[in-house]
Design a protein around this motif. Structure first.
Motif, PDB file in Angstrom:
ATOM      1  N   TYR A  57       0.848  -1.184   0.055  1.00 55.24           N
ATOM      2  CA  TYR A  57      -0.174  -0.079  -0.027  1.00 55.24           C
ATOM      3  C   TYR A  57       0.853   1.251  -0.083  1.00 55.24           C
ATOM      4  O   TYR A  57       2.144   1.231   0.337  1.00 55.24           O
ATOM      5  N   ILE A  58       0.343   2.364  -0.773  1.00 56.33           N
ATOM      6  CA  ILE A  58       0.734   3.754  -0.346  1.00 56.33           C
ATOM      7  C   ILE A  58       0.065   4.264   0.783  1.00 56.33           C
ATOM      8  O   ILE A  58      -1.051   4.617   0.566  1.00 56.33           O
ATOM      9  N   VAL A  59       0.558   4.729   1.927  1.00 51.98           N
ATOM     10  CA  VAL A  59       0.019   5.431   2.950  1.00 51.98           C
ATOM     11  C   VAL A  59       0.728   6.736   3.161  1.00 51.98           C
ATOM     12  O   VAL A  59       1.906   6.837   3.306  1.00 51.98           O
TER      13      VAL A  59
ATOM     14  N   LEU B 256       7.349  11.206  14.406  1.00 51.19           N
ATOM     15  CA  LEU B 256       6.200  11.364  15.232  1.00 51.19           C
ATOM     16  C   LEU B 256       5.494  13.104  15.076  1.00 51.19           C
ATOM     17  O   LEU B 256       6.439  14.028  15.453  1.00 51.19           O
ATOM     18  N   ALA B 257       4.391  13.382  14.594  1.00 53.99           N
ATOM     19  CA  ALA B 257       4.136  14.729  14.385  1.00 53.99           C
ATOM     20  C   ALA B 257       3.346  15.249  15.327  1.00 53.99           C
ATOM     21  O   ALA B 257       3.296  16.548  15.404  1.00 53.99           O
ATOM     22  N   MET B 258       2.341  14.465  15.956  1.00 47.16           N
ATOM     23  CA  MET B 258       1.131  15.172  16.764  1.00 47.16           C
ATOM     24  C   MET B 258       0.815  14.369  17.733  1.00 47.16           C
ATOM     25  O   MET B 258       0.679  12.841  17.619  1.00 47.16           O
ATOM     26  N   LEU B 259       0.231  14.508  18.912  1.00 48.58           N
ATOM     27  CA  LEU B 259      -0.203  13.729  20.002  1.00 48.58           C
ATOM     28  C   LEU B 259      -1.482  14.436  20.322  1.00 48.58           C
ATOM     29  O   LEU B 259      -1.831  15.644  20.459  1.00 48.58           O
TER      30      LEU B 259
ATOM     31  N   SER C 210       6.230   6.589   1.883  1.00 48.12           N
ATOM     32  CA  SER C 210       5.143   7.758   1.655  1.00 48.12           C
ATOM     33  C   SER C 210       4.507   8.446   2.660  1.00 48.12           C
ATOM     34  O   SER C 210       3.866   9.280   2.664  1.00 48.12           O
ATOM     35  N   VAL C 211       4.672   7.808   4.084  1.00 48.53           N
ATOM     36  CA  VAL C 211       4.120   8.506   5.169  1.00 48.53           C
ATOM     37  C   VAL C 211       4.495   9.744   5.402  1.00 48.53           C
ATOM     38  O   VAL C 211       5.789  10.112   5.399  1.00 48.53           O
ATOM     39  N   GLU C 212       3.585  10.821   5.638  1.00 46.61           N
ATOM     40  CA  GLU C 212       3.874  12.116   5.812  1.00 46.61           C
ATOM     41  C   GLU C 212       3.903  12.389   7.173  1.00 46.61           C
ATOM     42  O   GLU C 212       4.481  13.505   7.826  1.00 46.61           O
ATOM     43  N   ARG C 213       3.030  11.762   8.102  1.00 48.00           N
ATOM     44  CA  ARG C 213       2.905  12.199   9.495  1.00 48.00           C
ATOM     45  C   ARG C 213       2.447  10.809  10.177  1.00 48.00           C
ATOM     46  O   ARG C 213       1.699   9.867   9.940  1.00 48.00           O
ATOM     47  N   VAL C 214       2.864  10.839  11.455  1.00 44.24           N
ATOM     48  CA  VAL C 214       2.366   9.950  12.395  1.00 44.24           C
ATOM     49  C   VAL C 214       1.797  10.437  13.832  1.00 44.24           C
ATOM     50  O   VAL C 214       2.612  11.441  14.156  1.00 44.24           O
TER      51      VAL C 214
END
Length: 298
Positions: free
Chosen positions: A69-71, A131-134, A102-106
């Motif tokens: 997959y592209i995620v 890791l971008a946001m909590l 391809s992941v831009e944010r976690v």
């Protein structure tokens, strides 16, 4: 020809924030490590007993997802992935970067208690690794309300965690529960929740409405005299909360399925507009575009 099974294993039910609707949900833990909040039924089912998932299994799932997959976005589930040690989270983030470039944010849910054992430097490492946001369920900024609902946190512990995450460069999405204090604690719940948000200046703030789909028995063990707010009282509390907000650059959302009134704006720019929408919902609910009751829920 048999279709190959999806490579990620889930133990139902699985929850995620509204803004993660198009994200890959990647469970790295099962359930919630605290799981004592009396208002929360998300992880009370027997199969949701807390445990960290097998690391090798998680890493293998990441590899397989990357092959097929592209995620672009990944949400680390369940209730508080940040309870895992930093070195373990780093290996998960590094595997995501390697196998799913391809992941831009976690992102992840986060209990304030999760950050007590993590330094600002560790959080910066996690940010640099992707890791971008909590998502922090503050629920309330009022210590009496927090005690009544067995949150296991205080104004101070929540503020400390939000400051620490902000200092590390992580975006913070803070959730406040409209109606959590009931009628007797409504004003102080609104006022101190606004004070918490004003002090910490998170990038995102959202409000949800407290609800009890499985009944109020668990909740009333610690708050026996709780009186739920009517719809109009919920709007008045929301009006008081938004009216007290003094934010410089925060996205505000009240669009969770539990909300009768959908609100979206930037604070402080749109404060007057948001208050106008709430005022209309109070004065002329029939023309305020409220969600019908059957569309509301968790």
């Amino acid at each position: 020809m048999m279709q190959e099974a999806f490579p990620v294993s889930y133990i139902e039910p699985v929850f995620r924030p509204p803004s993660e609707a198009h994200s890959l949900i990647l469970p790295v833990t099962n359930g919630c490590s605290w799981n004592k909040c009396t208002f929360c039924e998300m992880y009370t089912a027997p199969q949701k007993k807390f445990r960290a998932r097998d690391e090798a299994e998680v890493l293998e799932e990441i590899r397989k997802v990357g092959e097929r997959y592209i995620v672009q976005r990944i949400f680390l589930a369940d209730g508080d992935a940040m309870v895992l040690p930093t070195h373990r989270l780093m290996r998960i983030l590094q595997a995501i970067a390697e196998h799913i470039p391809s992941v831009e944010r976690v992102t992840s849910y986060c209990l304030p208690r999760n950050l007590k054992r993590k330094s600002v430097e560790e959080l910066r490492e996690l940010r640099d690794a992707g890791l971008a946001m909590l998502y922090v369920g503050a629920e309330s900024g009022d210590d009496e309300v927090l005690e009544r609902v067995n949150k296991g946190e205080s104004y101070a512990s929540t503020a400390d965690a939000l400051h620490k995450a902000g200092e590390a460069g992580l975006k913070r999405s803070v959730m406040i529960l409209n109606g959590l204090g009931g009628s007797s604690l409504s004003d102080q719940h609104a006022d101190n929740s606004a004070r918490l948000v004003n002090e910490t200046q998170p990038e995102f703030v959202s409000t949800l409405v407290v609800s009890f789909p499985q009944g109020m028995e668990r909740f009333q063990t610690r708050y026996p005299d709780f009186t739920p707010l009517t719809q109009e009282q919920l709007f008045h509390e929301l009006q008081r909360f938004v009216g007290a907000l003094e934010l410089d650059n925060t996205t505000f959302r009240s669009d969770h399925a539990s909300n009768a009134l959908v609100l979206k704006g930037e604070l402080g720019r749109d404060k007057a507009q948001l208050l106008g929408q709430i005022e209309q919902a109070i004065a002329r609910p029939q023309s305020a575009g409220l969600r019908p009751e059957w569309m509301r829920g968790l």
